[in-house]
Scaffold this motif. Structure first.
Motif, PDB file in Angstrom:
ATOM      1  N   GLY A 249       0.830  -1.203   0.000  1.00  0.00           N
ATOM      2  CA  GLY A 249       0.000   0.000   0.000  1.00  0.00           C
ATOM      3  C   GLY A 249       0.867   1.257   0.000  1.00  0.00           C
ATOM      4  N   ALA A 250       0.451   2.238  -0.807  1.00  0.00           N
ATOM      5  CA  ALA A 250       1.190   3.509  -0.898  1.00  0.00           C
ATOM      6  C   ALA A 250       0.276   4.684  -0.600  1.00  0.00           C
ATOM      7  CB  ALA A 250       1.854   3.650  -2.261  1.00  0.00           C
ATOM      8  N   GLY A 251      -0.537   4.524   0.447  1.00  0.00           N
ATOM      9  CA  GLY A 251      -1.320   5.640   0.977  1.00  0.00           C
ATOM     10  C   GLY A 251      -0.507   6.322   2.063  1.00  0.00           C
ATOM     11  N   PHE A 252      -1.192   7.087   2.916  1.00  0.00           N
ATOM     12  CA  PHE A 252      -0.496   7.785   4.001  1.00  0.00           C
ATOM     13  C   PHE A 252       0.394   6.817   4.791  1.00  0.00           C
ATOM     14  CE2 PHE A 252      -3.484  11.427   3.665  1.00  0.00           C
ATOM     15  CZ  PHE A 252      -2.600  12.471   3.907  1.00  0.00           C
TER      16      PHE A 252
ATOM     17  N   ALA B 169       5.795   4.574   5.975  1.00  0.00           N
ATOM     18  CA  ALA B 169       6.547   3.363   6.343  1.00  0.00           C
ATOM     19  C   ALA B 169       7.816   3.259   5.489  1.00  0.00           C
ATOM     20  CB  ALA B 169       5.667   2.125   6.172  1.00  0.00           C
ATOM     21  N   LEU B 170       7.661   3.512   4.196  1.00  0.00           N
ATOM     22  CA  LEU B 170       8.833   3.436   3.318  1.00  0.00           C
ATOM     23  C   LEU B 170       9.883   4.459   3.761  1.00  0.00           C
ATOM     24  CD1 LEU B 170      10.453   2.690   0.802  1.00  0.00           C
ATOM     25  CD2 LEU B 170       8.933   4.159  -0.550  1.00  0.00           C
ATOM     26  N   HIS B 171       9.437   5.681   3.961  1.00  0.00           N
ATOM     27  CA  HIS B 171      10.387   6.736   4.309  1.00  0.00           C
ATOM     28  C   HIS B 171      11.108   6.425   5.624  1.00  0.00           C
ATOM     29  CE1 HIS B 171      12.127  10.650   4.863  1.00  0.00           C
ATOM     30  NE2 HIS B 171      11.491  10.787   6.014  1.00  0.00           N
TER      31      HIS B 171
ATOM     32  N   VAL C 231       3.869   3.362  12.494  1.00  0.00           N
ATOM     33  CA  VAL C 231       5.123   3.139  11.763  1.00  0.00           C
ATOM     34  C   VAL C 231       6.320   3.381  12.688  1.00  0.00           C
ATOM     35  CG1 VAL C 231       6.580   4.036   9.907  1.00  0.00           C
ATOM     36  CG2 VAL C 231       4.144   3.573   9.479  1.00  0.00           C
ATOM     37  N   ASP C 232       6.241   4.418  13.505  1.00  0.00           N
ATOM     38  CA  ASP C 232       7.359   4.687  14.424  1.00  0.00           C
ATOM     39  C   ASP C 232       7.540   3.520  15.388  1.00  0.00           C
ATOM     40  OD1 ASP C 232       7.815   7.094  13.188  1.00  0.00           O
ATOM     41  OD2 ASP C 232       6.808   8.306  14.710  1.00  0.00           O
TER      42      ASP C 232
END
Ligand code: FAD
Ligand code: NAP
Length: 543
Positions: free
Chosen positions: A22-25, A30-32, A453-454
């Motif tokens: 997934g590439a939403g918010f 998460a990628l960054h 994510v953190d």
């Protein structure tokens, strides 16, 4: 188990640390974040670009209902200082351009494979790695999988007889075309009056020759109160971001709102009315949180409901239509409260009519329109604003196979079982962002994605610095968490509505209140405490 898959390791790196779906918010952050920790990360996204919700939901009137200034990333102060929102509640195109800007700014696209749907995620106990397979049969392996698939991303297409035979275009709000849809001079039917329908209907009504709104359940909606943001307000936002974010992280719903300090029943009638009126004038979903006991006792809730009813009756010309538009079967706020721009007034227009499906249900659709039990509506175009298989739908669609060949769908047959929403027993190194068992849709989901994510980034770093290879939720911790989520919901009015929070909109779905309702700030503290206690309730797997 899936058939042996070919490898796409020529186009994505081998030896991945993390696959993000997934590439939403959620997926973008998460990628960054994980890439910033030195991990090799690959994102798979079934859409053609970034954005998630805001890529897909392009229907007229689509905009956020959390203020733009709050519904945006907090992780980078330069980003929040550089980006300027133009309206209190940003439109879908503006949010999408924000997310595109984020993707450019942090060079995210190079690690995202678009137009790539993940179908299978299978755990290999011998290597402690996941094999992730896509719809084209390609596969990669990774130590960790992060599900950023979204709680509102699996469209609910109603099983109405003859739907496929309709000759005109059929649009689901969450699969809206990229081209402009022009309803001018058309007879249009909209099925569904939740948040999406309530945003779209006033816009469609302005174009269509005739609009038939097919309503099964009326919904509570509050004027959004959207306004352009002037320079002074923008400057104030930017100057006070740090404090705004701090308050949001501690709050019940992820924005810097404080409910009235007293019970709705403690204050005088005048004070109560003044508090509701103030919130009404400010606009937006926080009307449902004017007093904190509104969601706890029917008596307190009734005060808000009655105030709301008076407001609606005052703007709908026909008292019979007003009556149909007013919910009778659930307390206000126990389904996601909607926000609108002249939704109720739209029913005063001569080209709009309301079809009450409770009295006259849809029987079938044919090439020319909709048959209800007492009438036939000829249509040129049909809009399905019928919502989502929420919270679990996009996870359920994946074939996720954990330890001992157990599927996630089997593990969740009676409802989702998670520990903190983040982990599932039997499925090590698989993290779910903003799904069941977390505040999720009850909170500002941008800050929620960052919180999760953190936590995940810190957990992986902990494993890597302690010579451990895996983290897995313990069964008893998950059972306790499921009970805690259920107990907290039982202490509120939320079980009194047939909401999608409970899966009630999907036939056959187990009736379980899926989000954690204890508050965003409380939840943040719980998961921080678990991490600080060495990931209490999780097993850390030795190499
Ligand atoms: P999503 O944005 O849903 O992204 C998930 C992505 O995963 C999608 O792009 C999807 O294509 C992809 N995906 C799913 N399955 C697969 C697969 N198998 N393989 C590959 N890719 C896959 N929340 C708020 O807090 N405030 C709001 O104002 C608000 N407004 C909303 C308005 C609308 C119209 C809708 C539908 C939702 C709204 N929400 C709002 C909730 C919204 O979904 C979240 O705020 C947020 O955008 C979710 O981000 P996400 O990255 O977690 O998931
Ligand atoms: P929804 O709230 O689930 O509404 C779906 C509507 O379709 C309901 O009115 C439902 O009626 C109706 N429906 C479903 N199946 C039907 C059938 N077979 N026949 C007739 N009617 C049928 O979905 P949504 O409006 O897409 O909103 C989902 C969530 O997304 C929101 O609650 C919110 O969290 C988010 N969202 C937010 C915004 C925003 O303002 N920012 C905008 C859109 C969405 P019943 O109620 O009778 O089932």
């Amino acid at each position: 188990m899936n058939a042996p898959a070919s490898s796409i390791e020529t186009t994505v790196p081998s030896n991945l640390d993390v696959v993000v779906i997934g590439a939403g918010f959620a997926g973008l952050y998460a990628l960054h974040r994980l890439r910033g920790n030195g991990l090799r990360v690959q994102v798979f996204e079934s859409a053609g670009d970034v954005g998630g919700t805001w890529y897909w939901n392009r229907y007229p009137g689509a905009r956020c209902d959390v203020e733009s200034v709050d519904y945006s990333y907090s992780f980078d102060d330069e980003l929040q200082q550089d980006w300027t929102w133009t309206e209190k509640y940003a439109t879908q195109p503006e949010i999408l351009s924000y997310l595109r800007h984020v993707a450019e700014r942090f060079d995210l696209r190079r690690d995202i494979k678009f137009n790539t749907r993940v179908t299978d995620i299978v755990f290999d106990e011998t290597t402690t790695r996941w094999q992730v397979t896509t719809a084209s049969g390609d596969a990669v392996t990774a130590r960790f999988v992060v599900l950023g698939v979204g709680p509102l991303s699996n469209a609910n297409i109603p099983a109405i007889e003859g739907l496929a035979s309709f000759a005109g275009p059929v649009y689901h709000t969450s699969k809206w075309p990229h081209e402009v849809v022009d309803f001018t001079e058309q007879r249009v039917g909209v099925i569904g009056t939740g948040s999406s329908g309530i945003q779209a209907i006033p816009c469609i009504a302005q174009q269509a020759a005739q609009l038939h709104v097919f309503q099964r359940s009326p919904n509570y909606s509050v004027p959004a109160g959207n306004v352009p943001l002037d320079d002074k307000t923008v400057r104030e936002h930017k100057a006070t971001y740090a404090e705004r974010r701090r308050l949001s992280m501690l709050s019940g719903g992820g924005s810097p709102h404080r409910p009235h300090p007293k019970s709705a029943l403690e204050v005088s009638d005048e004070e109560r009315r003044a508090a509701y009126e103030k919130r009404w004038q400010l606009g937006g979903v926080l009307f449902a949180k004017t007093f904190s006991d509104q969601s706890v006792t029917v008596e307190a809730n009734n005060t808000a409901r009655e105030f709301w009813e008076d407001k609606i009756r005052a703007v709908v010309d026909d008292p019979d239509i007003a009556d149909l538009l007013i919910p009778k079967d659930h307390p206000i706020g126990t389904k996601r409260i909607c926000t609108d721009d002249h939704y109720f007034q739209t029913f005063n227009r001569p080209n709009v009519d309301l079809v009450n499906l409770r009295a006259t249900p849809i029987e079938r659709i044919d090439a020319g329109g909709i048959h209800t039990s007492d009438d036939y509506y000829e249509l040129d175009a049909l809009v399905l604003a019928t919502g989502f298989d929420a919270m679990t739908g996009s996870v359920d669609k994946l074939n996720i196979v954990g330890r001992g060949g157990q599927t996630l769908n089997a593990a969740w047959a009676e409802g989702p079982v998670t520990y903190l929403g983040l982990g599932v027993p039997g499925f090590p190194n698989l993290f779910n962002i903003a799904g069941a068992g977390s505040p999720s849709v009850l909170a500002n989901m941008v800050l929620h994605a960052e919180l999760h994510v953190d936590w995940i980034a810190a957990a992986i770093a902990h494993l890597d610095t302690h010579g451990t290879v895996g983290i897995e939720a313990c069964a008893d911790a998950a059972a306790d968490w499921v009970k805690e989520c259920s107990d907290r919901a039982t202490g509120t009015l939320m079980l009194q509505a047939n909401s999608w929070y409970l899966g009630a909109n999907i036939p056959g779905k187990p009736r379980v209140f899926m989000p954690f309702i204890g508050g965003f700030g409380v939840y943040g503290q719980i998961i921080a405490d678990v991490a600080a206690a060495g990931y209490k309730g999780f097993d850390l797997i030795e190499a």
